[in-house]
Scaffold this motif. Structure first.
Motif, PDB file in Angstrom:
ATOM      1  N   THR A 146       0.857  -1.185   0.000  1.00 30.07           N
ATOM      2  CA  THR A 146       0.000   0.000   0.000  1.00 30.07           C
ATOM      3  C   THR A 146       0.896   1.238   0.000  1.00 30.07           C
ATOM      4  O   THR A 146       2.044   1.184   0.424  1.00 30.07           O
ATOM      5  CB  THR A 146      -0.936  -0.018   1.217  1.00 30.07           C
ATOM      6  N   THR A 201       0.180   9.397   0.863  1.00 29.04           N
ATOM      7  CA  THR A 201      -1.266   9.343   0.680  1.00 29.04           C
ATOM      8  C   THR A 201      -1.835  10.753   0.648  1.00 29.04           C
ATOM      9  O   THR A 201      -1.227  11.694   1.152  1.00 29.04           O
ATOM     10  CB  THR A 201      -1.961   8.575   1.818  1.00 29.04           C
ATOM     11  N   GLU A 234      -6.708   0.951   1.992  1.00 28.92           N
ATOM     12  CA  GLU A 234      -6.275   0.374   0.718  1.00 28.92           C
ATOM     13  C   GLU A 234      -6.297  -1.159   0.798  1.00 28.92           C
ATOM     14  O   GLU A 234      -6.613  -1.837  -0.181  1.00 28.92           O
ATOM     15  CB  GLU A 234      -4.868   0.859   0.354  1.00 28.92           C
TER      16      GLU A 234
END
Length: 483
Positions: free
Chosen positions: A161, A165, A214
């Motif tokens: 992931t 972000t 995610e």
RNA sequence: UCCUUCUUAGCUCAGCUGGUUAGAGCACAUGACUGUUAAUCAUGGGGUCCCUGGUUCGAGCCCAGGAGAGGGAGCCA
């Protein structure tokens, strides 16, 4: 030309009477004859014996703690008592000197004596060369490997992931901002705010605080996935259990309910601890003894009832206690501890968050083993946790370990779109930005669950260390980012 | 961030009620010894008493401010 053999393999003794070559770093040089060499493959050193009478005195002077040497010679049964085999040196090469004279600048700081953990933390770049940190980081490696092995054997897919972000709605903590804007002269909007539209990604971005959301997306395709990566929290936490940069394992499983989730977590913890006990027996025995020696200086009442090995085996041999938050409150409220007002925070009633003194009481005094607490009041938990039928609690679980506190936090996720959206609205989480997440509830939603395991907290438990800064190579904490 | 304790030799620490030249163990250097196990024995060197300011005839010690570290709490994994 003899090829190098790792010390771990030389110590097995099956190369006896053969010429071997080992390379490593000098721990001690005793009696002008006996070099203890360690190459990190084992907690144990190999003893190399030099004949000082026909070795160049200048070479002998360069054999100091910390120096890097290579020795070639015949492996023989040791005449001395402390080891079974040793190398009779026929050739020695000094790869790198280490100044041992402490009156000179840049002398090697590790002396053949005990050092405090606090001092070693200041020289974290060299502390790998001590017995304690050698053991810790070999155990850390084994635990990481065992986690991958466990999930792989169960058919989980390892997801990577993102580290960077744009989501700021996860609510897991304060975030570190990622930006390439000029901090002295950032572009501003008409209203005077920093204009992140001109930033690298065209929006405000942060380092991840969790890969869970995610992970859920991936679980809706692969059924069972896990992440294992670095996580960042910009909280001003100054404790022995928190880091600004730490590693987290986050499995996410479709078709799991809370009970399945708990069972997987318990199975995984027991699997990896068993694996480490098997693969790093000598390291853990050393750490167990280290802890005993440390506790000798403490008063009797503060000493552990079980040593590290016994504690780990006890944990493996017993089912984790499983109780609901509501039951925990009853136990705490009825405890003599509470009645005698020994808690700093007295348990009054249902709904309050448990303080660490309460968690410690449950784990260390009442159950005396790991405890899984479930079904917390919804108001003290995250938006994505599944609402129970009582309308008051959510399907959350925390696993509490003795001496560590919370090692795992997890839940069954709210898969019902309307309930999730209404929870998000209640908690002021913007549903528009999270549209991609809500898509999992729009298209083929299913019951699912997952948890987060703080890797360093697991390493703390298995090594018996008490400060999280000692189980990660280069700890990042408020006001500290050395190395 | 809050509470609390600490900071003296390379490391771990002692330092009395504020008093003259600040100590110990280990480490290190030199020498001796040579099957050691953090080798041993002898000798020796080594100090910005965390920093800044103050009180005092006099401060390692008392006071104020600052910095760093440990332990506990909150937040959490």
């Amino acid at each position: 030309m003899t090829t190098r053999t790792k010390i771990k393999d030389v110590l097995k003794g099956n190369l006896i009477d053969q010429t071997v070559n080992v390379k490593g770093w000098v721990r001690t040089f005793r009696n002008n004859s006996f070099i203890a060499i360690n190459d990190g493959s084992s907690i144990n050193n190999i003893q190399a014996v030099v004949n000082f009478e026909n070795t160049n005195p200048d070479t002998l002077k360069r054999i100091t703690p910390g120096a890097c040497v290579g020795v070639t010679g015949k492996l023989v049964a040791s005449q001395g008592k402390g080891q079974t085999v040793e190398i009779i040196v026929s050739d020695i090469e000094i790869y790198g000197d280490a100044e041992s004279d402490v009156t000179k600048p840049n002398s090697y700081p590790l002396q053949p004596k005990a050092h405090s953990l606090e001092f070693l933390r200041e020289i974290a770049h060299l502390r790998f060369r001590t017995n304690t940190f050698g053991a810790i980081f070999r155990v850390r490696h084994t635990l990481a490997y065992a986690i991958h092995k466990f999930f792989n054997e169960k058919g989980f897919v390892y997801m990577h992931t993102p580290i960077i972000t744009s989501s700021d709605a996860e609510g897991a903590g304060e975030m570190f901002r990622v930006s390439t804007l000029d901090p002295k002269n950032p572009p501003l909007t008409e209203t005077g705010e920093i204009d992140y539209k001109q930033d690298f990604f065209g929006k405000s971005t942060n380092l991840t605080v969790s890969g869970q959301l995610e992970g859920e997306l991936a679980a809706m395709a692969f059924s069972d996935v896990y992440t294992f990566g670095p996580t960042f929290r910009a909280e001003n936490s100054n404790t022995a259990r928190h880091l600004a940069e730490f590693w987290m394992i986050e499995p996410e499983m479709a078709f799991y309910d809370l009970k399945d989730n708990m069972a997987l977590a318990e199975e995984m913890l027991k699997y990896v601890i068993t694996y480490a006990l098997d693969k790093n027996k000598e390291d853990i025995e050393f750490l167990s003894q280290r802890l005993l020696d440390e506790e000798k200086n403490k008063p009797q009442t503060e000493r552990s009832e079980l040593n590290l090995l016994e504690k780990l085996n006890f944990c493996l041999g017993n089912e984790f206690a499983k109780i609901t938050y509501t039951e925990a409150i009853d136990i705490l409220r009825e405890s003599n501890h509470n009645k005698k007002k020994k808690f700093q925070y007295i348990i009054e009633g249902w709904g309050a968050d448990l303080q660490s003194e309460h968690e410690r009481y449950l784990v260390e005094k009442h159950f005396k083993k790991p405890v899984i607490l479930t079904d917390y009041p919804k108001d003290i938990k995250s938006f994505y946790m599944r609402m129970n039928d009582d309308g008051k609690t959510v399907a959350a679980m925390d696993i509490l370990f003795p001496g560590i506190g919370e090692i795992i936090g997890g839940s069954q996720r709210e898969e019902r779109l309307e309930k999730l959206e209404s929870r998000m609205k209640d908690m002021h989480i913007p549903t528009e930005e999270m549209s991609w997440y809500l898509d999992t509830r729009r298209f083929g939603a299913c019951p699912h669950a997952g948890f987060g395991l703080g890797f360093e907290r697991l390493v703390l438990f298995v090594t018996g260390m008490t400060n999280i800064r000692d189980v990660i190579a280069f700890p990042r904490t408020p006001n500290n980012c050395e190395f």
